[in-house]
Design a protein around this motif. Sequence first.
Motif, PDB file in Angstrom:
ATOM      1  N   VAL A  47      58.271  53.046  72.536  1.00 26.43           N
ATOM      2  CA  VAL A  47      57.957  54.473  72.587  1.00 26.43           C
ATOM      3  C   VAL A  47      57.894  54.951  74.030  1.00 26.43           C
ATOM      4  CG1 VAL A  47      56.209  56.203  72.043  1.00 26.43           C
ATOM      5  CG2 VAL A  47      56.750  54.434  70.378  1.00 26.43           C
ATOM      6  N   ALA A  48      57.272  54.156  74.901  1.00 25.70           N
ATOM      7  CA  ALA A  48      57.182  54.536  76.312  1.00 25.70           C
ATOM      8  C   ALA A  48      58.564  54.591  76.951  1.00 25.70           C
ATOM      9  CB  ALA A  48      56.288  53.549  77.057  1.00 25.70           C
ATOM     10  N   GLY A  49      59.443  53.645  76.580  1.00 23.41           N
ATOM     11  CA  GLY A  49      60.785  53.635  77.141  1.00 23.41           C
ATOM     12  C   GLY A  49      61.627  54.805  76.663  1.00 23.41           C
ATOM     13  N   TRP A  50      61.558  55.083  75.367  1.00 21.11           N
ATOM     14  CA  TRP A  50      62.307  56.228  74.824  1.00 21.11           C
ATOM     15  C   TRP A  50      61.760  57.539  75.381  1.00 21.11           C
ATOM     16  CZ3 TRP A  50      61.748  54.013  69.234  1.00 21.11           C
ATOM     17  CH2 TRP A  50      62.664  52.963  69.066  1.00 21.11           C
ATOM     18  N   GLY A  51      60.434  57.632  75.481  1.00 20.52           N
ATOM     19  CA  GLY A  51      59.839  58.872  75.963  1.00 20.52           C
ATOM     20  C   GLY A  51      60.232  59.195  77.388  1.00 20.52           C
ATOM     21  N   GLY A  52      60.486  58.147  78.201  1.00 20.89           N
ATOM     22  CA  GLY A  52      60.870  58.393  79.577  1.00 20.89           C
ATOM     23  C   GLY A  52      62.199  59.099  79.719  1.00 20.89           C
ATOM     24  N   LYS A  53      62.981  59.137  78.642  1.00 23.43           N
ATOM     25  CA  LYS A  53      64.282  59.799  78.677  1.00 23.43           C
ATOM     26  C   LYS A  53      64.255  61.172  78.001  1.00 23.43           C
ATOM     27  CE  LYS A  53      66.438  55.231  78.413  1.00 23.43           C
ATOM     28  NZ  LYS A  53      67.339  54.340  77.635  1.00 23.43           N
ATOM     29  N   ILE A  54      63.070  61.623  77.614  1.00 22.40           N
ATOM     30  CA  ILE A  54      62.937  62.871  76.866  1.00 22.40           C
ATOM     31  C   ILE A  54      62.231  63.915  77.731  1.00 22.40           C
ATOM     32  CG2 ILE A  54      61.899  63.965  74.833  1.00 22.40           C
ATOM     33  CD1 ILE A  54      62.108  61.316  73.392  1.00 22.40           C
ATOM     34  N   ALA A  55      62.695  65.145  77.648  1.00 29.14           N
ATOM     35  CA  ALA A  55      62.023  66.281  78.280  1.00 29.14           C
ATOM     36  C   ALA A  55      61.865  67.373  77.223  1.00 29.14           C
ATOM     37  CB  ALA A  55      62.822  66.803  79.470  1.00 29.14           C
ATOM     38  N   ILE A  56      60.637  67.865  77.061  1.00 31.92           N
ATOM     39  CA  ILE A  56      60.332  68.886  76.064  1.00 31.92           C
ATOM     40  C   ILE A  56      60.130  70.219  76.776  1.00 31.92           C
ATOM     41  CG2 ILE A  56      58.761  69.589  74.226  1.00 31.92           C
ATOM     42  CD1 ILE A  56      58.068  66.674  73.807  1.00 31.92           C
ATOM     43  N   GLN A 100      55.130  62.665  79.469  1.00 25.98           N
ATOM     44  CA  GLN A 100      54.003  62.097  80.186  1.00 25.98           C
ATOM     45  C   GLN A 100      53.568  60.778  79.546  1.00 25.98           C
ATOM     46  OE1 GLN A 100      52.849  63.381  82.993  1.00 25.98           O
ATOM     47  NE2 GLN A 100      54.318  65.068  82.847  1.00 25.98           N
ATOM     48  N   PRO A 101      53.009  59.855  80.335  1.00 20.93           N
ATOM     49  CA  PRO A 101      52.552  58.585  79.750  1.00 20.93           C
ATOM     50  C   PRO A 101      51.529  58.781  78.644  1.00 20.93           C
ATOM     51  CG  PRO A 101      52.649  58.424  82.144  1.00 20.93           C
ATOM     52  CD  PRO A 101      52.894  59.867  81.803  1.00 20.93           C
ATOM     53  N   TRP A 102      50.634  59.771  78.795  1.00 20.27           N
ATOM     54  CA  TRP A 102      49.630  59.980  77.752  1.00 20.27           C
ATOM     55  C   TRP A 102      50.258  60.464  76.450  1.00 20.27           C
ATOM     56  CZ3 TRP A 102      49.648  64.882  75.912  1.00 20.27           C
ATOM     57  CH2 TRP A 102      50.071  65.907  76.745  1.00 20.27           C
ATOM     58  N   THR A 103      51.454  61.070  76.527  1.00 24.79           N
ATOM     59  CA  THR A 103      52.139  61.501  75.309  1.00 24.79           C
ATOM     60  C   THR A 103      52.537  60.303  74.467  1.00 24.79           C
ATOM     61  OG1 THR A 103      53.035  63.339  76.613  1.00 24.79           O
ATOM     62  CG2 THR A 103      53.951  62.998  74.417  1.00 24.79           C
ATOM     63  N   SER A 104      52.966  59.224  75.129  1.00 25.29           N
ATOM     64  CA  SER A 104      53.309  58.005  74.397  1.00 25.29           C
ATOM     65  C   SER A 104      52.095  57.453  73.668  1.00 25.29           C
ATOM     66  CB  SER A 104      53.868  56.949  75.362  1.00 25.29           C
ATOM     67  OG  SER A 104      55.041  57.394  76.001  1.00 25.29           O
ATOM     68  N   GLU A 154      47.211  52.315  75.422  1.00 25.17           N
ATOM     69  CA  GLU A 154      46.873  52.396  76.841  1.00 25.17           C
ATOM     70  C   GLU A 154      47.035  51.041  77.519  1.00 25.17           C
ATOM     71  OE1 GLU A 154      43.544  56.007  76.658  1.00 25.17           O
ATOM     72  OE2 GLU A 154      42.922  53.910  76.825  1.00 25.17           O
ATOM     73  N   ILE A 155      46.627  49.992  76.809  1.00 24.19           N
ATOM     74  CA  ILE A 155      46.759  48.652  77.367  1.00 24.19           C
ATOM     75  C   ILE A 155      48.224  48.257  77.474  1.00 24.19           C
ATOM     76  CG2 ILE A 155      46.252  46.215  76.945  1.00 24.19           C
ATOM     77  CD1 ILE A 155      43.636  47.089  75.647  1.00 24.19           C
ATOM     78  N   SER A 156      49.012  48.548  76.430  1.00 18.89           N
ATOM     79  CA  SER A 156      50.407  48.117  76.390  1.00 18.89           C
ATOM     80  C   SER A 156      51.281  48.897  77.360  1.00 18.89           C
ATOM     81  CB  SER A 156      50.960  48.256  74.967  1.00 18.89           C
ATOM     82  OG  SER A 156      50.204  47.486  74.058  1.00 18.89           O
ATOM     83  N   THR A 157      51.013  50.182  77.514  1.00 16.09           N
ATOM     84  CA  THR A 157      51.855  51.016  78.380  1.00 16.09           C
ATOM     85  C   THR A 157      51.309  51.148  79.796  1.00 16.09           C
ATOM     86  OG1 THR A 157      50.710  53.058  77.682  1.00 16.09           O
ATOM     87  CG2 THR A 157      52.621  52.352  76.381  1.00 16.09           C
ATOM     88  N   GLY A 158      50.091  50.676  80.020  1.00  9.99           N
ATOM     89  CA  GLY A 158      49.508  50.777  81.358  1.00  9.99           C
ATOM     90  C   GLY A 158      49.057  52.179  81.724  1.00  9.99           C
ATOM     91  N   THR A 159      48.786  53.012  80.726  1.00  3.37           N
ATOM     92  CA  THR A 159      48.342  54.379  80.993  1.00  3.37           C
ATOM     93  C   THR A 159      46.948  54.373  81.612  1.00  3.37           C
ATOM     94  OG1 THR A 159      49.628  55.175  79.116  1.00  3.37           O
ATOM     95  CG2 THR A 159      47.929  56.642  79.972  1.00  3.37           C
ATOM     96  N   ARG A 160      46.801  55.045  82.719  1.00  2.00           N
ATOM     97  CA  ARG A 160      45.527  55.084  83.426  1.00  2.00           C
ATOM     98  C   ARG A 160      44.651  56.240  82.928  1.00  2.00           C
ATOM     99  NH1 ARG A 160      45.075  51.906  87.818  1.00  2.00           N
ATOM    100  NH2 ARG A 160      46.966  50.859  88.558  1.00  2.00           N
ATOM    101  N   GLY A 161      43.360  56.068  83.118  1.00  2.00           N
ATOM    102  CA  GLY A 161      42.409  57.122  82.811  1.00  2.00           C
ATOM    103  C   GLY A 161      41.604  56.882  81.556  1.00  2.00           C
ATOM    104  N   GLY A 162      42.052  55.961  80.688  1.00  2.00           N
ATOM    105  CA  GLY A 162      41.379  55.736  79.422  1.00  2.00           C
ATOM    106  C   GLY A 162      40.562  54.461  79.418  1.00  2.00           C
ATOM    107  N   VAL A 163      39.806  54.260  78.347  1.00  2.00           N
ATOM    108  CA  VAL A 163      38.952  53.092  78.249  1.00  2.00           C
ATOM    109  C   VAL A 163      39.778  51.825  78.044  1.00  2.00           C
ATOM    110  CG1 VAL A 163      38.614  53.193  75.738  1.00  2.00           C
ATOM    111  CG2 VAL A 163      36.800  52.273  77.198  1.00  2.00           C
TER     112      VAL A 163
END
Length: 288
Positions: A135-144, A150-154, A228-237
Amino acid sequence: MARLRTAVSAVVAFTLLVVAWELAKAVLPEDGVRIGDTRVLPRTDDAAMPHVWTVLARFGEPEVAGAAAQRTVGEAVASGALFTLGLALGGLVIGGVLGAVLALAMARFGLLERALLPWVVLSQTVPLIAIAPLVAGWGGKIAILGQPWQPWTSVMVISSYLAFFPIAVGMLRGLTSPRRADVELFRSLAAGWWTTLLRLRLPASVPHLLPAVRLAAAAAVVGAIVAEISTGTRGGVGRLIIEYAQSATGDPSRMYTAILGAAVLGLVAAAAVGLLDLALRRYRGSVA
């Protein structure tokens, strides 16, 4: 009175958990219990199971010693939990809407139910940790609307993936729960499908839907943390759990503060679902 009993039960359950934790530390050997080369009970030393009061004391300590802008561990965990809660609730809403629409479509068309329901069930057998990087990889190629993904969108999408299943299945069961005699009565009164849905099927689905939403809320929180753990998204628990786990050798109790924050986060999500329970209280006694 029922709300008070629920609160008291939660406090008693937490107290029993603390007592069991400390009792295990007092009774079991520090190196655990082994049978041959297999450890059947975990280690209970301070590196593996710190005392509860040690973990609670860490909440008031600075997160980074000597930093110019001091922030306590408790403030870091609270901030991360709020960030993750927002993503989890967003995933719950998205997953809930998708699950409800899918349940309505399957209840309306029997052929669609037979065609889609096995795939809906099969979708939950795919490991979440394998889906998150995709999901993170596919999302990086998408613009809405010209805005980059954004990473948090994934994280929110992955959270909704876990949330939609219990709502779809629970609502489908509720929509098909009315007795045949009740459905035939509406037909004899020349009521259309939409009228039957609004006046009979939706009220009858509430007793099935509310437990499904509670389960979906818990799944959304788990999905957000794992994402968050799998994608490395910062800011969350979830990220805090990883960061504190890296220093667990020197300070294992700090990692447990993030885990405790994640547990409280699940309770908050369940309490948020309780608001929906209050709004639909008049339908809770509906019979199938």
